[in-house]
Design a protein around this motif. Structure first.
Motif, mmCIF file in Angstrom:
data_model
loop_
_atom_site.group_PDB
_atom_site.id
_atom_site.type_symbol
_atom_site.label_atom_id
_atom_site.label_comp_id
_atom_site.label_asym_id
_atom_site.label_seq_id
_atom_site.Cartn_x
_atom_site.Cartn_y
_atom_site.Cartn_z
ATOM 1 N N GLU A 260 0.838 -1.200 0.000
ATOM 2 C CA GLU A 260 0.000 0.000 0.000
ATOM 3 C C GLU A 260 0.874 1.252 0.000
ATOM 4 O OE1 GLU A 260 -3.779 0.047 0.485
ATOM 5 O OE2 GLU A 260 -3.168 -1.768 -0.573
ATOM 6 N N LEU A 261 0.506 2.210 -0.812
ATOM 7 C CA LEU A 261 1.218 3.480 -0.901
ATOM 8 C C LEU A 261 0.398 4.582 -0.242
ATOM 9 C CD1 LEU A 261 3.469 5.341 -2.097
ATOM 10 C CD2 LEU A 261 2.020 5.530 -4.130
ATOM 11 N N LEU A 262 1.033 5.371 0.613
ATOM 12 C CA LEU A 262 0.425 6.567 1.191
ATOM 13 C C LEU A 262 1.349 7.742 0.905
ATOM 14 C CD1 LEU A 262 -0.283 3.973 3.115
ATOM 15 C CD2 LEU A 262 -1.249 5.719 4.622
ATOM 16 N N ASP A 263 0.794 8.817 0.360
ATOM 17 C CA ASP A 263 1.651 9.968 0.081
ATOM 18 C C ASP A 263 1.914 10.756 1.368
ATOM 19 O OD1 ASP A 263 -0.620 11.514 0.536
ATOM 20 O OD2 ASP A 263 -0.601 12.498 -1.417
ATOM 21 N N GLU A 264 2.730 11.819 1.250
ATOM 22 C CA GLU A 264 3.142 12.558 2.441
ATOM 23 C C GLU A 264 1.959 13.227 3.136
ATOM 24 O OE1 GLU A 264 3.219 15.239 -1.093
ATOM 25 O OE2 GLU A 264 3.895 13.193 -0.659
ATOM 26 N N LEU A 284 5.442 3.155 2.021
ATOM 27 C CA LEU A 284 4.815 1.880 1.674
ATOM 28 C C LEU A 284 4.508 1.097 2.944
ATOM 29 C CD1 LEU A 284 6.938 0.619 -1.372
ATOM 30 C CD2 LEU A 284 4.733 1.814 -1.419
ATOM 31 N N PHE A 285 3.279 0.583 3.040
ATOM 32 C CA PHE A 285 2.903 -0.409 4.041
ATOM 33 C C PHE A 285 2.916 -1.756 3.313
ATOM 34 C CE2 PHE A 285 0.069 2.230 7.151
ATOM 35 C CZ PHE A 285 1.085 3.154 7.286
ATOM 36 N N LEU A 286 3.650 -2.717 3.851
ATOM 37 C CA LEU A 286 3.808 -4.014 3.185
ATOM 38 C C LEU A 286 3.422 -5.151 4.127
ATOM 39 C CD1 LEU A 286 6.962 -2.406 2.703
ATOM 40 C CD2 LEU A 286 6.444 -3.622 0.598
ATOM 41 N N GLU A 287 2.958 -6.238 3.553
ATOM 42 C CA GLU A 287 2.726 -7.441 4.357
ATOM 43 C C GLU A 287 3.157 -8.658 3.556
ATOM 44 O OE1 GLU A 287 -0.399 -7.752 7.491
ATOM 45 O OE2 GLU A 287 -1.236 -9.233 6.081
ATOM 46 N N PHE A 288 3.838 -9.565 4.256
ATOM 47 C CA PHE A 288 4.415 -10.757 3.653
ATOM 48 C C PHE A 288 3.757 -11.993 4.262
ATOM 49 C CE2 PHE A 288 7.494 -7.336 4.018
ATOM 50 C CZ PHE A 288 8.030 -7.232 2.744
ATOM 51 N N PHE A 314 13.319 -1.205 7.080
ATOM 52 C CA PHE A 314 11.953 -1.586 7.384
ATOM 53 C C PHE A 314 11.674 -1.454 8.883
ATOM 54 C CE2 PHE A 314 10.866 -4.652 3.649
ATOM 55 C CZ PHE A 314 11.055 -3.612 2.754
ATOM 56 N N ALA A 315 10.526 -0.888 9.221
ATOM 57 C CA ALA A 315 10.015 -0.919 10.588
ATOM 58 C C ALA A 315 8.982 -2.033 10.634
ATOM 59 C CB ALA A 315 9.379 0.425 10.948
ATOM 60 N N PHE A 316 9.269 -3.095 11.373
ATOM 61 C CA PHE A 316 8.457 -4.314 11.309
ATOM 62 C C PHE A 316 7.355 -4.328 12.360
ATOM 63 C CE2 PHE A 316 12.286 -5.839 9.152
ATOM 64 C CZ PHE A 316 11.714 -6.488 8.074
ATOM 65 N N ALA A 317 6.275 -5.038 12.018
ATOM 66 C CA ALA A 317 5.202 -5.365 12.955
ATOM 67 C C ALA A 317 4.944 -6.862 12.799
ATOM 68 C CB ALA A 317 3.948 -4.557 12.648
ATOM 69 N N HIS A 318 5.468 -7.654 13.723
ATOM 70 C CA HIS A 318 5.338 -9.108 13.624
ATOM 71 C C HIS A 318 4.112 -9.635 14.376
ATOM 72 C CE1 HIS A 318 9.161 -9.727 11.573
ATOM 73 N NE2 HIS A 318 9.733 -8.907 12.442
ATOM 74 N N ASN A 324 -2.386 -5.484 13.240
ATOM 75 C CA ASN A 324 -3.760 -4.986 13.180
ATOM 76 C C ASN A 324 -3.800 -3.478 13.371
ATOM 77 O OD1 ASN A 324 -4.708 -7.575 12.778
ATOM 78 N ND2 ASN A 324 -5.221 -7.920 14.925
ATOM 79 N N ARG A 325 -2.947 -2.961 14.252
ATOM 80 C CA ARG A 325 -2.911 -1.514 14.479
ATOM 81 C C ARG A 325 -2.436 -0.791 13.218
ATOM 82 N NH1 ARG A 325 0.904 2.183 17.279
ATOM 83 N NH2 ARG A 325 -0.323 3.967 17.980
ATOM 84 N N LEU A 326 -1.444 -1.372 12.569
ATOM 85 C CA LEU A 326 -0.926 -0.779 11.340
ATOM 86 C C LEU A 326 -2.002 -0.726 10.265
ATOM 87 C CD1 LEU A 326 1.533 0.211 9.641
ATOM 88 C CD2 LEU A 326 1.917 -2.194 9.054
ATOM 89 N N TRP A 327 -2.682 -1.852 10.036
ATOM 90 C CA TRP A 327 -3.678 -1.899 8.963
ATOM 91 C C TRP A 327 -4.940 -1.152 9.333
ATOM 92 C CZ3 TRP A 327 -1.682 -2.398 4.606
ATOM 93 C CH2 TRP A 327 -0.556 -3.212 4.421
ATOM 94 N N GLN A 328 -5.230 -1.067 10.637
ATOM 95 C CA GLN A 328 -6.369 -0.242 11.041
ATOM 96 C C GLN A 328 -6.114 1.214 10.687
ATOM 97 O OE1 GLN A 328 -9.234 -1.387 12.028
ATOM 98 N NE2 GLN A 328 -10.148 0.642 12.247
#
Length: 468
Positions: A260-264, A284-288, A314-318, A324-328
């Protein structure tokens, strides 16, 4: 500018007998209360609402058939309603009529873990379905952000953040049960993973926005919950670097689940609204998804691509809670954008282009917004070339609305000139109808012929997709 609403009042001689018959049949499940009607005549879009004359809360397929047959007899419009989260005026009752609320048809009818599929009623929501699947090791991946109904998602051919890996509702739907405009019930497709038997009627109804029939049952493809899930955030010095990373990642066929792309502008909004602290630059928000080894390989590859373009570590959220907080925060981007300008209204729009033209389209659009002094945060499911703007506008400022309208027109025509589409995800409703001929040409006449063949009386959600 928002599509002008042309609400046609029904002849009381047609309307009143239908409402009387529905009241006698459904009792308290028939409502003509102004508040209920108003709720069912609007969605989450900018476009002007139009309330129906009555709302029926159906609970069975037979009841849907009853309503449709009665409306067909009196030539009264029927507008299927799920949760009202659509974005192009899909549920506005432009010709008056009956809103058919399917939210009470909310049973999961069958789950086959062996075949990775299930069958649900249209009122089941995506979160409800995934809660039901929690102990099976399976999940339903289509995630448009809102907790939309599966019937509505099917009718609007919904997509979302997971589409880059798992596809859209077009790929997820295996078969349908549909009540046609004359009240007949048909079943399309089935549970077989492929078929060469006849016309693909399933795909005809997926994305038909209630204009060809009422979807009353959906058989869906499911997926196994991945062994490992990791989410990451990566910041970039400019938009060109962020989009270039997306393009190379997709061209290398890295099997990302989400990108996902978010502009400034949107990042500043999300930081403020969701209490985050990320750099306010293109991000970019990414998920693998995959095995431990597979996810590690994906991360290594994408990190290297990003680093070549000045991307941050990368700042990770494992953990699930952190992911969930990131995608929320991503899902709340619309409300975060509105909070940038209290009292303003949001006008969401979207386009989709081939991945090779994504950078051109986004950069030209950003220049256009700057030149025309418009506040319009940009977000995108950019792994498949789809991005969104939310024009944050003063609804009482005619000059600003005119600038936003012209910018939206240019955005769509820019995407079409790049072999793209006027909408990758939101659908047509009545908001994007003016662009269909520019995109499809003579094919619109074929769409109209299909509409007339299946709905000769023009009662199924009239005024959407194609004009009568």
């Amino acid at each position: 500018m928002a599509a002008p609403v042309q609400r046609v009042s029904l002849d009381p001689a047609r309307r009143d007998p239908v409402i009387a018959a529905l009241r006698a049949r459904f009792g308290e499940r028939l409502s003509t209360a102004a508040a209920v009607r108003d709720q069912h005549g609007r969605d989450e879009s900018w476009h002007a609402p139009a309330p129906p004359d009555a709302v029926v809360f159906a609970e069975t397929v037979a009841e849907v058939q009853e309503v449709v047959r009665l409306c067909a007899e009196h030539r009264v419009p029927v507008i299927p309603f799920g949760t009202g989260t659509s974005l192009e005026g899909h549920v506005a009752a432009l010709g008056g009529g009956v809103s058919l609320d399917l939210s009470r048809m909310n049973r999961v009818l069958r789950v086959s873990a062996e075949d990775l599929d299930c069958t649900v009623e249209p009122g089941v929501t995506r979160k409800q379905l995934n809660a039901h699947l929690r102990d099976t090791g399976l999940f339903f991946p289509i995630d448009p952000g809102a907790d939309a109904s599966i019937g509505g998602m099917t009718a609007t051919r919904a997509s979302g953040t997971n589409a880059v890996r798992y596809g859209t509702m077009r790929e997820a739907v295996l078969g349908l049960a549909v009540v046609l405009a004359d009240g007949r019930l048909i079943r399309t497709g089935g549970r077989a993973r492929k078929s060469a038997a006849g016309y693909d009627l399933t795909r005809l109804f997926v994305g038909s926005e209630g204009t060809l029939g009422v979807i009353v049952g959906i058989t869906l493809r499911l997926f196994g919950v991945p062994e490992r899930i990791a989410a990451a955030v990566c910041s970039f010095p400019d938009m060109a670097a962020a989009v270039g990373t997306v393009i190379e990642t997709m061209q290398m066929q890295v099997p990302l689940a989400r990108i996902e792309l978010l502009d400034e502008v949107q990042m500043a909004a999300c930081n403020r609204y969701s209490r985050l602290a990320y750099p306010e630059v293109p991000t970019l928000f990414l998920e693998f998804h995959g095995t431990e080894a597979g996810v590690a390989e994906q991360i290594e590859t994408v990190q290297a691509i990003a680093a070549q373009r000045g991307g941050s570590a990368f700042a990770f959220a494992h953990a699930a809670e952190a992911r969930n907080r990131l995608w929320q925060a991503r899902h709340e981007a619309y409300y975060a954008a509105l909070a940038l300008r209290p009292g303003a209204k949001g006008w969401p729009t979207d386009v989709c282009v081939p991945i090779s033209r994504l950078a051109d389209c986004i950069l030209e659009t950003k220049r256009d917004l700057a030149e025309n002094r418009l506040l319009a945060p940009l977000v995108g499911h950019v792994g498949d070339g789809n991005f969104h703007l939310v024009f944050v506008v003063d609804p009482d400022d005619a000059e600003e609305l005119a600038r936003a309208s012209a910018a939206n027109d240019r955005l769509v025509m820019r995407a079409l000139a790049m072999d793209g589409t006027c909408t990758g995800e939101h659908g047509v409703g009545y908001g994007k109808m003016p662009f269909l001929v520019a995109e499809h040409g003579e094919a619109v006449a074929v769409m109209r012929a299909v509409k007339q063949a299946l709905d000769p009386l023009g009662i199924m959600n009239p005024g959407k997709i194609v004009a009568a």
